[in-house]
Design a protein around this motif. Sequence first.
Motif, PDB file in Angstrom:
ATOM      1  N   VAL A  44      47.763  84.219  56.632  1.00  0.00           N
ATOM      2  CA  VAL A  44      48.868  83.593  57.480  1.00  0.00           C
ATOM      3  C   VAL A  44      50.066  84.487  56.980  1.00  0.00           C
ATOM      4  CG1 VAL A  44      50.409  81.925  58.302  1.00  0.00           C
ATOM      5  CG2 VAL A  44      47.951  81.223  57.771  1.00  0.00           C
ATOM      6  N   VAL A  45      50.314  84.732  55.581  1.00  0.00           N
ATOM      7  CA  VAL A  45      51.373  85.271  55.210  1.00  0.00           C
ATOM      8  C   VAL A  45      51.456  86.701  55.603  1.00  0.00           C
ATOM      9  CG1 VAL A  45      52.573  86.146  52.981  1.00  0.00           C
ATOM     10  CG2 VAL A  45      51.684  83.780  53.163  1.00  0.00           C
ATOM     11  N   MET A  46      50.045  87.415  55.565  1.00  0.00           N
ATOM     12  CA  MET A  46      50.099  88.738  55.735  1.00  0.00           C
ATOM     13  C   MET A  46      50.085  89.047  57.280  1.00  0.00           C
ATOM     14  SD  MET A  46      47.019  90.997  54.198  1.00  0.00           S
ATOM     15  CE  MET A  46      46.037  89.636  54.630  1.00  0.00           C
ATOM     16  N   TYR A  47      49.770  88.144  58.055  1.00  0.00           N
ATOM     17  CA  TYR A  47      49.777  88.189  59.680  1.00  0.00           C
ATOM     18  C   TYR A  47      51.320  88.248  59.842  1.00  0.00           C
ATOM     19  CZ  TYR A  47      50.485  86.143  64.229  1.00  0.00           C
ATOM     20  OH  TYR A  47      50.948  85.885  65.516  1.00  0.00           O
ATOM     21  N   LEU A  48      52.292  87.317  59.295  1.00  0.00           N
ATOM     22  CA  LEU A  48      53.440  87.085  59.670  1.00  0.00           C
ATOM     23  C   LEU A  48      54.267  88.298  59.028  1.00  0.00           C
ATOM     24  CD1 LEU A  48      54.229  83.361  58.423  1.00  0.00           C
ATOM     25  CD2 LEU A  48      54.192  84.376  60.572  1.00  0.00           C
ATOM     26  N   ALA A  49      54.079  88.974  58.109  1.00  0.00           N
ATOM     27  CA  ALA A  49      54.582  90.073  57.419  1.00  0.00           C
ATOM     28  C   ALA A  49      54.266  91.328  58.432  1.00  0.00           C
ATOM     29  CB  ALA A  49      54.087  90.394  56.157  1.00  0.00           C
ATOM     30  N   GLU A 192      44.442  67.890  54.005  1.00  0.00           N
ATOM     31  CA  GLU A 192      43.650  68.678  53.493  1.00  0.00           C
ATOM     32  C   GLU A 192      43.500  70.165  54.344  1.00  0.00           C
ATOM     33  OE1 GLU A 192      39.334  68.351  52.212  1.00  0.00           O
ATOM     34  OE2 GLU A 192      40.480  66.327  51.941  1.00  0.00           O
ATOM     35  N   GLY A 193      43.647  69.886  55.357  1.00  0.00           N
ATOM     36  CA  GLY A 193      43.692  70.912  56.670  1.00  0.00           C
ATOM     37  C   GLY A 193      45.096  71.682  56.620  1.00  0.00           C
ATOM     38  N   LEU A 194      46.216  70.963  56.253  1.00  0.00           N
ATOM     39  CA  LEU A 194      47.492  71.716  56.016  1.00  0.00           C
ATOM     40  C   LEU A 194      47.456  72.451  54.703  1.00  0.00           C
ATOM     41  CD1 LEU A 194      49.580  68.789  57.694  1.00  0.00           C
ATOM     42  CD2 LEU A 194      49.039  70.940  58.454  1.00  0.00           C
ATOM     43  N   LEU A 198      48.525  76.222  54.538  1.00  0.00           N
ATOM     44  CA  LEU A 198      49.700  76.529  54.046  1.00  0.00           C
ATOM     45  C   LEU A 198      49.932  76.959  52.525  1.00  0.00           C
ATOM     46  CD1 LEU A 198      51.740  73.504  55.641  1.00  0.00           C
ATOM     47  CD2 LEU A 198      51.727  75.901  56.636  1.00  0.00           C
ATOM     48  N   VAL A 199      48.848  76.520  51.785  1.00  0.00           N
ATOM     49  CA  VAL A 199      48.978  77.156  50.533  1.00  0.00           C
ATOM     50  C   VAL A 199      48.462  78.273  50.152  1.00  0.00           C
ATOM     51  CG1 VAL A 199      48.681  76.510  48.003  1.00  0.00           C
ATOM     52  CG2 VAL A 199      49.545  74.838  49.930  1.00  0.00           C
ATOM     53  N   PRO A 200      48.742  79.741  50.049  1.00  0.00           N
ATOM     54  CA  PRO A 200      47.993  80.827  49.976  1.00  0.00           C
ATOM     55  C   PRO A 200      47.244  80.941  48.568  1.00  0.00           C
ATOM     56  CG  PRO A 200      50.434  81.295  49.930  1.00  0.00           C
ATOM     57  CD  PRO A 200      50.292  79.640  49.934  1.00  0.00           C
ATOM     58  N   GLU A 201      46.075  81.473  48.768  1.00  0.00           N
ATOM     59  CA  GLU A 201      45.139  81.898  47.406  1.00  0.00           C
ATOM     60  C   GLU A 201      44.982  83.247  47.680  1.00  0.00           C
ATOM     61  OE1 GLU A 201      41.895  79.694  46.744  1.00  0.00           O
ATOM     62  OE2 GLU A 201      43.164  77.660  46.829  1.00  0.00           O
ATOM     63  N   PHE A 202      45.834  84.201  47.003  1.00  0.00           N
ATOM     64  CA  PHE A 202      45.807  85.697  47.254  1.00  0.00           C
ATOM     65  C   PHE A 202      44.742  86.338  46.836  1.00  0.00           C
ATOM     66  CE2 PHE A 202      50.460  84.531  47.845  1.00  0.00           C
ATOM     67  CZ  PHE A 202      50.517  85.185  49.072  1.00  0.00           C
ATOM     68  N   ASP A 203      43.854  85.847  45.926  1.00  0.00           N
ATOM     69  CA  ASP A 203      42.494  86.580  45.473  1.00  0.00           C
ATOM     70  C   ASP A 203      41.534  86.348  46.770  1.00  0.00           C
ATOM     71  OD1 ASP A 203      42.328  83.887  45.408  1.00  0.00           O
ATOM     72  OD2 ASP A 203      41.060  83.985  43.403  1.00  0.00           O
ATOM     73  N   GLU A 204      41.963  85.749  48.026  1.00  0.00           N
ATOM     74  CA  GLU A 204      41.024  85.884  49.071  1.00  0.00           C
ATOM     75  C   GLU A 204      41.141  87.035  49.872  1.00  0.00           C
ATOM     76  OE1 GLU A 204      39.217  83.754  50.120  1.00  0.00           O
ATOM     77  OE2 GLU A 204      39.446  81.573  48.990  1.00  0.00           O
ATOM     78  N   ILE A 205      42.093  87.837  49.499  1.00  0.00           N
ATOM     79  CA  ILE A 205      42.586  89.123  50.427  1.00  0.00           C
ATOM     80  C   ILE A 205      41.584  90.374  49.935  1.00  0.00           C
ATOM     81  CG2 ILE A 205      44.350  90.830  51.045  1.00  0.00           C
ATOM     82  CD1 ILE A 205      46.298  88.408  50.770  1.00  0.00           C
ATOM     83  N   THR A 206      41.040  90.625  50.982  1.00  0.00           N
ATOM     84  CA  THR A 206      40.106  91.848  50.770  1.00  0.00           C
ATOM     85  C   THR A 206      40.484  92.857  52.100  1.00  0.00           C
ATOM     86  OG1 THR A 206      38.454  91.055  52.413  1.00  0.00           O
ATOM     87  CG2 THR A 206      38.175  90.625  50.266  1.00  0.00           C
ATOM     88  N   GLY A 207      40.103  94.321  51.857  1.00  0.00           N
ATOM     89  CA  GLY A 207      40.313  94.950  52.885  1.00  0.00           C
ATOM     90  C   GLY A 207      39.874  94.663  54.254  1.00  0.00           C
ATOM     91  N   PHE A 261      49.064  74.444  62.949  1.00  0.00           N
ATOM     92  CA  PHE A 261      49.526  73.126  62.518  1.00  0.00           C
ATOM     93  C   PHE A 261      48.434  71.837  63.349  1.00  0.00           C
ATOM     94  CE2 PHE A 261      53.237  74.550  60.723  1.00  0.00           C
ATOM     95  CZ  PHE A 261      53.278  73.969  59.594  1.00  0.00           C
ATOM     96  N   MET A 262      47.894  72.393  64.615  1.00  0.00           N
ATOM     97  CA  MET A 262      47.064  71.627  65.431  1.00  0.00           C
ATOM     98  C   MET A 262      45.669  71.452  65.196  1.00  0.00           C
ATOM     99  SD  MET A 262      46.926  71.969  69.527  1.00  0.00           S
ATOM    100  CE  MET A 262      46.424  73.725  69.429  1.00  0.00           C
ATOM    101  N   ILE A 263      45.287  72.925  64.743  1.00  0.00           N
ATOM    102  CA  ILE A 263      43.735  73.097  64.682  1.00  0.00           C
ATOM    103  C   ILE A 263      43.100  72.508  63.162  1.00  0.00           C
ATOM    104  CG2 ILE A 263      41.936  74.568  64.738  1.00  0.00           C
ATOM    105  CD1 ILE A 263      43.150  74.429  67.361  1.00  0.00           C
ATOM    106  N   PHE A 264      44.106  73.014  62.067  1.00  0.00           N
ATOM    107  CA  PHE A 264      43.454  72.827  60.982  1.00  0.00           C
ATOM    108  C   PHE A 264      43.226  71.210  60.455  1.00  0.00           C
ATOM    109  CE2 PHE A 264      44.348  77.192  60.636  1.00  0.00           C
ATOM    110  CZ  PHE A 264      42.727  77.749  60.509  1.00  0.00           C
TER     111      PHE A 264
END
Length: 456
Positions: A44-49, A192-194, A198-207, A261-264
Amino acid sequence: MATQRGGFSTRIGFILAAAGSAVGLGNIWKFPFEVGEGGGAAFVVMYLAFCFILCFPVMVAEISIGRKTQRNPVGAFKSLGFKRWSVIGYLGLASGVLILSFYNVVAAWAFGYFIDILSGTFSIGGEAFGQFTADWIKVGGYGLIFMVGTAFVVSRGIAGGIERAAKILMPTLFIMIIGLIIYAVTLPNAMEGLKFYLVPEFDEITGSVVYSALGQAFFSLSLGMGALITYGSYVAKTDNIVSSAASITLVDVGVAVLAGFMIFPFVFSQGIEPNGGPGLIFATLPGVFQSLGGILGVIIGAFFFLLLSFAAFTSTISLLEVPTAYMVDEHNIDRRIAAWLIALLIFLIGIPSMLSYGAVEALGNFVTMPGSDTPMPFLDFVGVIANDTFLPLGGFMIAVFTAYVWRTENFNLEIAEGDESIKGSWLQMYVDFALKYVCPVLLGAIFLVTVADKFF
Ligand code: LEU
């Protein structure tokens, strides 16, 4: 010229139509499953940026090119005197046609869910989504209806068709989403969905995640495919392009964020894994609606898929408008004939995508991308090519073209047409700077690195 081609009758009409193009399945269907597959909040953070830093300037450039030339994406570059650069327009046409070919299939799923839930023929359960999409006669029928509706609106032109549809559909959509969020956050496990969202875990980011987030930003804002060049060509000279683009970006990003906010909360309340791919909302939501029980579930469920169909509809309209405007401007073909013929052609091109979710095994396991161990369906493959690859490439070329070929001075003259006060403002300075340096460098680099990663 402008009067013969038609145009938006009001500024708000343009903003709603362009926001209608932007807000669609991309926000409500694609964004959540991309977030789910991309590891949640970090995506989400990357998409917004990407939306604000890279896409917003490209949007201003596209609308300006359209308004300056009053032409479709191919004719626009020719009319500015740079015939070779109309390759950007052809790339846009190809992207738009390919995207509409699969987009219409997903729209058909949404519309089909609406009809089936409403008529009580919908069967809920683990297999329901697969059974539904495998029924190609039914999906084909709904797809045909959807495409006919799209062609009908586009054939009626700008103010009477596109603008009028957007003015009614967009506000309705917004109200529906807010209502569903209020319900979603009251469900068990909503928190839990929220958290996932909303809480980023940056090690999830891959190419691959960067690549999808960039593709998602372009797709969601309808950029890189000439749609906003085309819509820009119907914009009055008195409109302020920069502030219109800002409104469109904010509305689009806002709806995507709200959709999350609706789906998760829905997904987590059902105990479903969020990385379920394109079937995510289709597999998850019917269960949510059923848990409401009886008639209430039917009403809210039908309402939701109606909403999704509305959102998709204002986007399919913009996708069909691009090749239609091209035929009208460049080949002098009557708008009605162009719209109906192209719609038919795109429907046919979409048939393999339609058959790739359960009807034909070979299309379902169409190709295994390097670095992946599971084959992807034909529909997803068209998405990887047209949307994740062509759109950012188109955006890159538009930035380079605007800054270095058309040149920033000319571009600035066009954006100042509607509002002199934009001159020297920080927003305009950022847009200029971004088109010159940030977009070419970042888009170019991300494109090369991620394409190499994805395809080789
Ligand atoms: N922007 C649209 C959406 O988010 C898609 C585009 C291809 C028209 O659904």
